[in-house]
Write a protein that holds these residues in place. Structure first.
Motif, mmCIF file in Angstrom:
data_model
loop_
_atom_site.group_PDB
_atom_site.id
_atom_site.type_symbol
_atom_site.label_atom_id
_atom_site.label_comp_id
_atom_site.label_asym_id
_atom_site.label_seq_id
_atom_site.Cartn_x
_atom_site.Cartn_y
_atom_site.Cartn_z
ATOM 1 N N LEU A 10 0.925 -1.156 -0.034
ATOM 2 C CA LEU A 10 0.001 0.170 0.063
ATOM 3 C C LEU A 10 0.944 1.319 0.125
ATOM 4 N N LEU A 11 1.797 1.226 0.709
ATOM 5 C CA LEU A 11 2.569 2.667 1.032
ATOM 6 C C LEU A 11 4.017 2.702 0.336
ATOM 7 N N ARG A 13 5.663 0.374 -1.901
ATOM 8 C CA ARG A 13 5.993 -0.006 -3.211
ATOM 9 C C ARG A 13 6.407 0.859 -4.582
ATOM 10 N N ARG A 14 5.542 2.073 -4.437
ATOM 11 C CA ARG A 14 5.889 2.943 -5.398
ATOM 12 C C ARG A 14 6.875 4.155 -4.774
ATOM 13 N N THR A 15 7.601 4.510 -5.602
ATOM 14 C CA THR A 15 8.336 5.729 -4.972
ATOM 15 C C THR A 15 7.549 6.949 -4.744
ATOM 16 N N SER A 16 6.399 7.265 -5.582
ATOM 17 C CA SER A 16 5.521 8.392 -5.174
ATOM 18 C C SER A 16 4.816 7.885 -3.754
ATOM 19 N N THR A 17 4.215 6.940 -3.619
ATOM 20 C CA THR A 17 3.594 6.792 -2.431
ATOM 21 C C THR A 17 4.419 6.822 -1.333
ATOM 22 N N PHE A 18 5.728 6.305 -1.522
ATOM 23 C CA PHE A 18 6.861 6.156 -0.230
ATOM 24 C C PHE A 18 7.158 7.433 0.049
ATOM 25 N N ILE A 20 5.279 10.436 -0.353
ATOM 26 C CA ILE A 20 4.176 11.087 0.309
ATOM 27 C C ILE A 20 4.112 10.520 1.912
ATOM 28 N N THR A 21 4.141 9.190 1.939
ATOM 29 C CA THR A 21 4.225 8.487 3.459
ATOM 30 C C THR A 21 5.218 9.160 4.254
#
Length: 63
Positions: A10-11, A13-18, A20-21
């Motif tokens: 969810l948080l 795996r992808r660089t963008s969500t990482f 933002i998290t």
């Protein structure tokens, strides 16, 4: 183990969500750290701060 895998997918795996998290986590951590520090400061200085003693120095008009 299933919880860790869900969080990763969810948080993180992808660089963008990482990214933002990390940013949202930093903002929340900063707010909690600041409020916690203020609470500790006020607890340690109870009775010494202006907001605690200003009633001793304010003029009260008796009208």
């Amino acid at each position: 183990m299933a919880l860790a895998k869900s969080v990763y997918n969810l948080l993180f795996r992808r660089t963008s969500t990482f990214a933002i998290t990390i940013m949202v986590g930093a903002v929340f951590f900063e707010r909690m750290f600041d409020q916690g520090g203020d609470a500790i400061f006020e607890q340690m200085n109870r009775g010494k701060l202006w907001k605690h003693i200003k009633h001793n120095y304010e003029n009260k008009d008796e009208e």
